[in-house]
Design a protein around this motif. Structure first.
Motif, PDB file in Angstrom:
ATOM      1  N   MET A   1       4.249   7.725  -7.516  1.00 46.51           N
ATOM      2  CA  MET A   1       3.378   7.592  -6.532  1.00 46.51           C
ATOM      3  C   MET A   1       3.711   6.122  -5.645  1.00 46.51           C
ATOM      4  O   MET A   1       3.856   4.947  -6.451  1.00 46.51           O
ATOM      5  CB  MET A   1       1.991   7.356  -7.119  1.00 46.51           C
ATOM      6  N   SER A   2       3.742   5.971  -4.630  1.00 52.35           N
ATOM      7  CA  SER A   2       4.006   5.032  -3.728  1.00 52.35           C
ATOM      8  C   SER A   2       2.984   3.780  -3.858  1.00 52.35           C
ATOM      9  O   SER A   2       1.735   3.987  -3.578  1.00 52.35           O
ATOM     10  CB  SER A   2       4.102   5.444  -2.132  1.00 52.35           C
ATOM     11  N   LYS A   3       3.342   2.589  -3.652  1.00 54.74           N
ATOM     12  CA  LYS A   3       2.521   1.600  -3.845  1.00 54.74           C
ATOM     13  C   LYS A   3       2.381   0.854  -2.518  1.00 54.74           C
ATOM     14  O   LYS A   3       3.317   0.592  -1.867  1.00 54.74           O
ATOM     15  CB  LYS A   3       2.959   0.399  -4.867  1.00 54.74           C
ATOM     16  N   LEU A  17      -2.125  -0.799  -3.842  1.00 55.50           N
ATOM     17  CA  LEU A  17      -3.262   0.265  -3.636  1.00 55.50           C
ATOM     18  C   LEU A  17      -2.060   1.634  -3.764  1.00 55.50           C
ATOM     19  O   LEU A  17      -0.850   1.449  -3.730  1.00 55.50           O
ATOM     20  CB  LEU A  17      -3.514   0.657  -2.192  1.00 55.50           C
ATOM     21  N   GLU A  18      -2.361   2.759  -4.074  1.00 51.90           N
ATOM     22  CA  GLU A  18      -1.506   3.979  -4.196  1.00 51.90           C
ATOM     23  C   GLU A  18      -1.807   5.121  -3.112  1.00 51.90           C
ATOM     24  O   GLU A  18      -2.959   5.425  -3.005  1.00 51.90           O
ATOM     25  CB  GLU A  18      -1.637   4.537  -5.633  1.00 51.90           C
ATOM     26  N   GLU A 115       7.331   6.789   3.343  1.00 50.78           N
ATOM     27  CA  GLU A 115       8.764   5.953   3.605  1.00 50.78           C
ATOM     28  C   GLU A 115       8.604   4.583   3.404  1.00 50.78           C
ATOM     29  O   GLU A 115       9.393   3.942   3.177  1.00 50.78           O
ATOM     30  CB  GLU A 115       9.435   6.638   4.705  1.00 50.78           C
ATOM     31  N   LYS A 116       7.634   4.390   4.496  1.00 51.48           N
ATOM     32  CA  LYS A 116       7.365   2.546   4.385  1.00 51.48           C
ATOM     33  C   LYS A 116       6.662   2.013   3.177  1.00 51.48           C
ATOM     34  O   LYS A 116       7.345   0.937   2.723  1.00 51.48           O
ATOM     35  CB  LYS A 116       6.348   2.534   5.592  1.00 51.48           C
ATOM     36  N   ALA A 117       6.069   2.825   2.646  1.00 53.86           N
ATOM     37  CA  ALA A 117       5.609   2.317   1.351  1.00 53.86           C
ATOM     38  C   ALA A 117       6.636   2.210   0.260  1.00 53.86           C
ATOM     39  O   ALA A 117       6.777   1.146  -0.504  1.00 53.86           O
ATOM     40  CB  ALA A 117       4.409   3.200   0.629  1.00 53.86           C
ATOM     41  N   ASN A 118       7.857   3.203   0.412  1.00 57.33           N
ATOM     42  CA  ASN A 118       8.724   3.252  -0.504  1.00 57.33           C
ATOM     43  C   ASN A 118       9.628   2.048  -0.262  1.00 57.33           C
ATOM     44  O   ASN A 118      10.397   1.487  -1.276  1.00 57.33           O
ATOM     45  CB  ASN A 118       9.561   4.490  -0.567  1.00 57.33           C
ATOM     46  N   ALA A 119       9.849   1.728   0.954  1.00 56.54           N
ATOM     47  CA  ALA A 119      10.409   0.487   1.254  1.00 56.54           C
ATOM     48  C   ALA A 119      10.101  -0.791   1.119  1.00 56.54           C
ATOM     49  O   ALA A 119      10.530  -1.811   1.562  1.00 56.54           O
ATOM     50  CB  ALA A 119      10.929   0.753   2.650  1.00 56.54           C
ATOM     51  N   GLY A 120       8.761  -0.740   0.898  1.00 61.73           N
ATOM     52  CA  GLY A 120       7.985  -2.149   0.520  1.00 61.73           C
ATOM     53  C   GLY A 120       7.652  -2.950   1.812  1.00 61.73           C
ATOM     54  O   GLY A 120       7.535  -4.166   1.847  1.00 61.73           O
ATOM     55  N   PHE A 123       1.778  -2.907   4.436  1.00 61.30           N
ATOM     56  CA  PHE A 123       0.776  -4.038   3.884  1.00 61.30           C
ATOM     57  C   PHE A 123      -0.591  -3.250   4.670  1.00 61.30           C
ATOM     58  O   PHE A 123      -0.584  -3.097   5.659  1.00 61.30           O
ATOM     59  CB  PHE A 123       1.360  -5.211   4.462  1.00 61.30           C
ATOM     60  N   VAL A 124      -1.702  -3.895   3.662  1.00 59.18           N
ATOM     61  CA  VAL A 124      -2.727  -3.773   3.953  1.00 59.18           C
ATOM     62  C   VAL A 124      -3.713  -4.953   3.972  1.00 59.18           C
ATOM     63  O   VAL A 124      -3.416  -5.821   3.113  1.00 59.18           O
ATOM     64  CB  VAL A 124      -3.644  -2.806   3.136  1.00 59.18           C
ATOM     65  N   VAL A 125      -4.561  -5.352   5.005  1.00 60.09           N
ATOM     66  CA  VAL A 125      -5.348  -6.689   5.007  1.00 60.09           C
ATOM     67  C   VAL A 125      -6.740  -6.312   5.145  1.00 60.09           C
ATOM     68  O   VAL A 125      -6.880  -5.061   5.938  1.00 60.09           O
ATOM     69  CB  VAL A 125      -4.750  -7.863   6.063  1.00 60.09           C
TER      70      VAL A 125
END
Length: 204
Positions: A1-3, A17-18, A115-120, A123-125
């Motif tokens: 699951m992507s973080k 978040l997941e 894909e963006k989550a997998n690449a790190g 971001f959530v603010v």
């Protein structure tokens, strides 16, 4: 699951978040088809050339058919003459529309977000509001984030935040309703308000 990294006011990682597991099950071809359709719809379609029926003049045969020792010519407006028509040139009546249904558009967005989550680079603010309206403050935010460029997603746009971001060429500020697979894919990072994130995930 992507973080996904949840940042505090100092842009430090506070929690995670997941993304829903179904986001990772989407086929990449959905994003390809959506991007292809998106870029096709952006074409200006203004390239236009004149054919034989569009060019003025050339009604009279320039010289007689035989007897002068030269090649035959029936008009001065054929495609081999200067000032003549263009053979097989582009026409502005071409339709570049490529249909992508609502479900496929959503799948493209889900794949791009995953894909963006997998690449790190996801971001959530809590808030992206810049009450000062100053471009300097918006530029510092992107700089402190440590990314080349970013897609900024607010839940609801306000005039001051829009004023702060509009002159920066390394980011793009949008409303949560405007997000799509192409915009997520084309920027190196995405920063999204928590309220907007909840809204986008819930819609899926």
């Amino acid at each position: 699951m992507s973080k996904i990294a949840v940042l505090n006011e100092k842009l430090e990682k506070a929690s995670e978040l997941e993304l829903p597991s179904k986001f990772s099950e989407v086929n990449s071809h959905n994003l390809y088809l959506y991007v292809k359709s998106y870029l096709a719809s952006c074409r200006a379609n203004t390239a236009h050339t004149k054919g034989r029926s569009d060019v003025s003049g050339g009604g009279k045969k320039p010289w007689r058919q035989k007897g002068r020792g030269g090649a035959r010519a029936g008009s001065t407006r054929t495609n081999v003459w200067v000032g003549g028509a263009v053979a097989f040139g582009p026409k502005n009546n071409r339709n570049y529309f490529q249909k992508v249904n609502k479900k496929q558009k959503r799948l493209a967005l889900e794949f791009a977000l995953n894909e963006k989550a997998n690449a790190g680079k996801f971001f959530v603010v809590d808030s992206l509001e810049i009450s000062s309206g100053k471009t300097k403050d918006a530029a510092n935010f992107i700089k402190n984030l440590g990314v080349r460029d970013a897609l900024i997603v607010k839940n609801e746009l306000d005039s001051q935040t829009l004023l702060a971001y509009r002159n920066l060429n390394n980011c793009w500020l949008i409303d949560s309703n405007e997000i799509n697979g192409y915009l997520v894919a084309v920027y190196s990072a995405i920063v999204i308000e928590k309220a907007a994130y909840d809204k986008i995930v819930k819609e899926g």
